[in-house]
Design a protein around this motif. Structure first.
Motif, PDB file in Angstrom:
ATOM      1  N   GLY A  32      -0.815 -31.131  13.239  1.00  0.00           N
ATOM      2  CA  GLY A  32      -1.211 -31.117  14.635  1.00  0.00           C
ATOM      3  C   GLY A  32      -2.194 -29.994  14.924  1.00  0.00           C
ATOM      4  N   SER A  33      -2.159 -29.504  16.119  1.00  0.00           N
ATOM      5  CA  SER A  33      -3.044 -28.416  16.515  1.00  0.00           C
ATOM      6  C   SER A  33      -2.307 -27.474  17.455  1.00  0.00           C
ATOM      7  N   LEU A  34      -2.721 -26.223  17.420  1.00  0.00           N
ATOM      8  CA  LEU A  34      -2.105 -25.181  18.244  1.00  0.00           C
ATOM      9  C   LEU A  34      -3.187 -24.482  19.035  1.00  0.00           C
ATOM     10  N   GLY A  35      -2.833 -24.089  20.247  1.00  0.00           N
ATOM     11  CA  GLY A  35      -3.845 -23.470  21.090  1.00  0.00           C
ATOM     12  C   GLY A  35      -3.286 -22.379  21.972  1.00  0.00           C
ATOM     13  N   TRP A  36      -4.201 -21.645  22.588  1.00  0.00           N
ATOM     14  CA  TRP A  36      -3.869 -20.628  23.573  1.00  0.00           C
ATOM     15  C   TRP A  36      -4.599 -20.948  24.870  1.00  0.00           C
ATOM     16  N   PHE A  37      -3.882 -20.830  25.954  1.00  0.00           N
ATOM     17  CA  PHE A  37      -4.427 -20.975  27.292  1.00  0.00           C
ATOM     18  C   PHE A  37      -4.072 -19.714  28.071  1.00  0.00           C
ATOM     19  N   ARG A  38      -4.724 -19.540  29.210  1.00  0.00           N
ATOM     20  CA  ARG A  38      -4.376 -18.421  30.080  1.00  0.00           C
ATOM     21  C   ARG A  38      -4.499 -18.843  31.530  1.00  0.00           C
ATOM     22  N   GLN A  39      -3.748 -18.142  32.362  1.00  0.00           N
ATOM     23  CA  GLN A  39      -3.778 -18.431  33.794  1.00  0.00           C
ATOM     24  C   GLN A  39      -3.706 -17.125  34.567  1.00  0.00           C
ATOM     25  N   GLU A  46      -6.587 -22.186  31.950  1.00  0.00           N
ATOM     26  CA  GLU A  46      -7.824 -22.470  31.243  1.00  0.00           C
ATOM     27  C   GLU A  46      -7.662 -22.314  29.736  1.00  0.00           C
ATOM     28  N   PHE A  47      -8.447 -23.096  29.025  1.00  0.00           N
ATOM     29  CA  PHE A  47      -8.454 -23.069  27.573  1.00  0.00           C
ATOM     30  C   PHE A  47      -9.033 -21.755  27.073  1.00  0.00           C
ATOM     31  N   VAL A  48      -8.417 -21.200  26.011  1.00  0.00           N
ATOM     32  CA  VAL A  48      -8.919 -19.980  25.391  1.00  0.00           C
ATOM     33  C   VAL A  48      -9.374 -20.270  23.964  1.00  0.00           C
ATOM     34  N   ALA A  49      -8.478 -20.838  23.158  1.00  0.00           N
ATOM     35  CA  ALA A  49      -8.799 -21.090  21.758  1.00  0.00           C
ATOM     36  C   ALA A  49      -7.814 -22.102  21.180  1.00  0.00           C
ATOM     37  N   ALA A  50      -8.227 -22.767  20.085  1.00  0.00           N
ATOM     38  CA  ALA A  50      -7.344 -23.715  19.408  1.00  0.00           C
ATOM     39  C   ALA A  50      -7.685 -23.745  17.928  1.00  0.00           C
ATOM     40  N   ILE A  51      -6.704 -24.163  17.149  1.00  0.00           N
ATOM     41  CA  ILE A  51      -6.891 -24.277  15.708  1.00  0.00           C
ATOM     42  C   ILE A  51      -6.250 -25.572  15.223  1.00  0.00           C
ATOM     43  N   ARG A  52      -6.978 -26.276  14.362  1.00  0.00           N
ATOM     44  CA  ARG A  52      -6.477 -27.537  13.815  1.00  0.00           C
ATOM     45  C   ARG A  52      -5.778 -27.229  12.496  1.00  0.00           C
ATOM     46  N   SER A  53      -4.557 -27.669  12.365  1.00  0.00           N
ATOM     47  CA  SER A  53      -3.748 -27.281  11.209  1.00  0.00           C
ATOM     48  C   SER A  53      -4.297 -27.860   9.906  1.00  0.00           C
ATOM     49  N   SER A  54      -4.848 -29.060   9.943  1.00  0.00           N
ATOM     50  CA  SER A  54      -5.237 -29.740   8.705  1.00  0.00           C
ATOM     51  C   SER A  54      -6.374 -29.048   7.968  1.00  0.00           C
ATOM     52  N   ASP A  55      -7.330 -28.500   8.727  1.00  0.00           N
ATOM     53  CA  ASP A  55      -8.479 -27.900   8.064  1.00  0.00           C
ATOM     54  C   ASP A  55      -8.772 -26.468   8.515  1.00  0.00           C
ATOM     55  N   GLY A  56      -7.981 -25.972   9.464  1.00  0.00           N
ATOM     56  CA  GLY A  56      -8.168 -24.598   9.923  1.00  0.00           C
ATOM     57  C   GLY A  56      -9.358 -24.401  10.829  1.00  0.00           C
ATOM     58  N   ASN A  57     -10.009 -25.484  11.246  1.00  0.00           N
ATOM     59  CA  ASN A  57     -11.142 -25.338  12.158  1.00  0.00           C
ATOM     60  C   ASN A  57     -10.690 -24.733  13.479  1.00  0.00           C
ATOM     61  N   TYR A  94      -0.811 -15.464  29.225  1.00  0.00           N
ATOM     62  CA  TYR A  94      -1.306 -16.243  28.101  1.00  0.00           C
ATOM     63  C   TYR A  94      -0.186 -17.141  27.575  1.00  0.00           C
ATOM     64  N   TYR A  95      -0.520 -18.414  27.390  1.00  0.00           N
ATOM     65  CA  TYR A  95       0.437 -19.412  26.946  1.00  0.00           C
ATOM     66  C   TYR A  95       0.025 -19.998  25.592  1.00  0.00           C
ATOM     67  N   CYS A  96       1.002 -20.173  24.744  1.00  0.00           N
ATOM     68  CA  CYS A  96       0.819 -20.896  23.498  1.00  0.00           C
ATOM     69  C   CYS A  96       1.133 -22.363  23.763  1.00  0.00           C
ATOM     70  N   ALA A  97       0.373 -23.259  23.142  1.00  0.00           N
ATOM     71  CA  ALA A  97       0.588 -24.683  23.329  1.00  0.00           C
ATOM     72  C   ALA A  97       0.408 -25.405  21.995  1.00  0.00           C
ATOM     73  N   ALA A  98       1.045 -26.563  21.882  1.00  0.00           N
ATOM     74  CA  ALA A  98       0.982 -27.307  20.625  1.00  0.00           C
ATOM     75  C   ALA A  98       0.880 -28.800  20.873  1.00  0.00           C
ATOM     76  N   ARG A  99       0.121 -29.442  19.987  1.00  0.00           N
ATOM     77  CA  ARG A  99       0.000 -30.892  19.984  1.00  0.00           C
ATOM     78  C   ARG A  99       0.473 -31.394  18.630  1.00  0.00           C
TER      79      ARG A  99
END
Length: 124
Positions: A32-39, A46-57, A94-99
């Motif tokens: 999946g993918s993991l991200g950081w948001f902030r409010q 709002e979106f801050v950053a995200a990383i895709r687990s499969s390739d690290g992009n 800052y919030y951590c989020a996951a898909r």
């Protein structure tokens, strides 16, 4: 039961650094993918950053590009946000989020799981 637990927030002076951590349990999000948001107060999340687990992009909001770095440790399903050259306008919860899916989105509603949030305050 999936849980995301953030840590590492705090008070820092402008120009300083903080490192946020988010530990996932109940799911590795290895595909999946993991991200950081902030409010910030009175503002939308709002979106801050995200990383895709499969390739690290990695993907970043323009406002943090070059200052923040997202990374993950696949062995223990932990995602990090290294924040350098912090500015007062970075002050927010800052919030951590996951898909569970690989596709990266910048929209909060696309994420399935959320942490409880950690406060980051940058003083001028």
């Amino acid at each position: 039961q999936v849980q995301l637990v953030e840590s590492g927030g705090g008070l820092v002076q402008a120009g300083g650094s903080l490192r946020l951590s988010c530990a996932a349990s109940g799911h590795t999000f290895s595909s999946g993918s993991l991200g950081w948001f902030r409010q910030a107060p009175g503002k939308e999340r709002e979106f801050v950053a995200a990383i895709r687990s499969s390739d690290g992009n990695t993907y970043y909001a323009d406002s943090v590009k070059g200052r923040f770095t997202i990374s993950r440790d696949n062995t223990d399903a932990t995602v990090y946000l290294q924040m350098n050259s912090l500015k007062p306008e970075d002050t927010a919860v800052y919030y951590c989020a996951a898909r569970t899916y690989n596709t990266i989105y910048r929209l909060p509603e696309k994420y399935d799981y959320w942490g409880q949030g950690t406060q980051v305050t940058v003083s001028s």
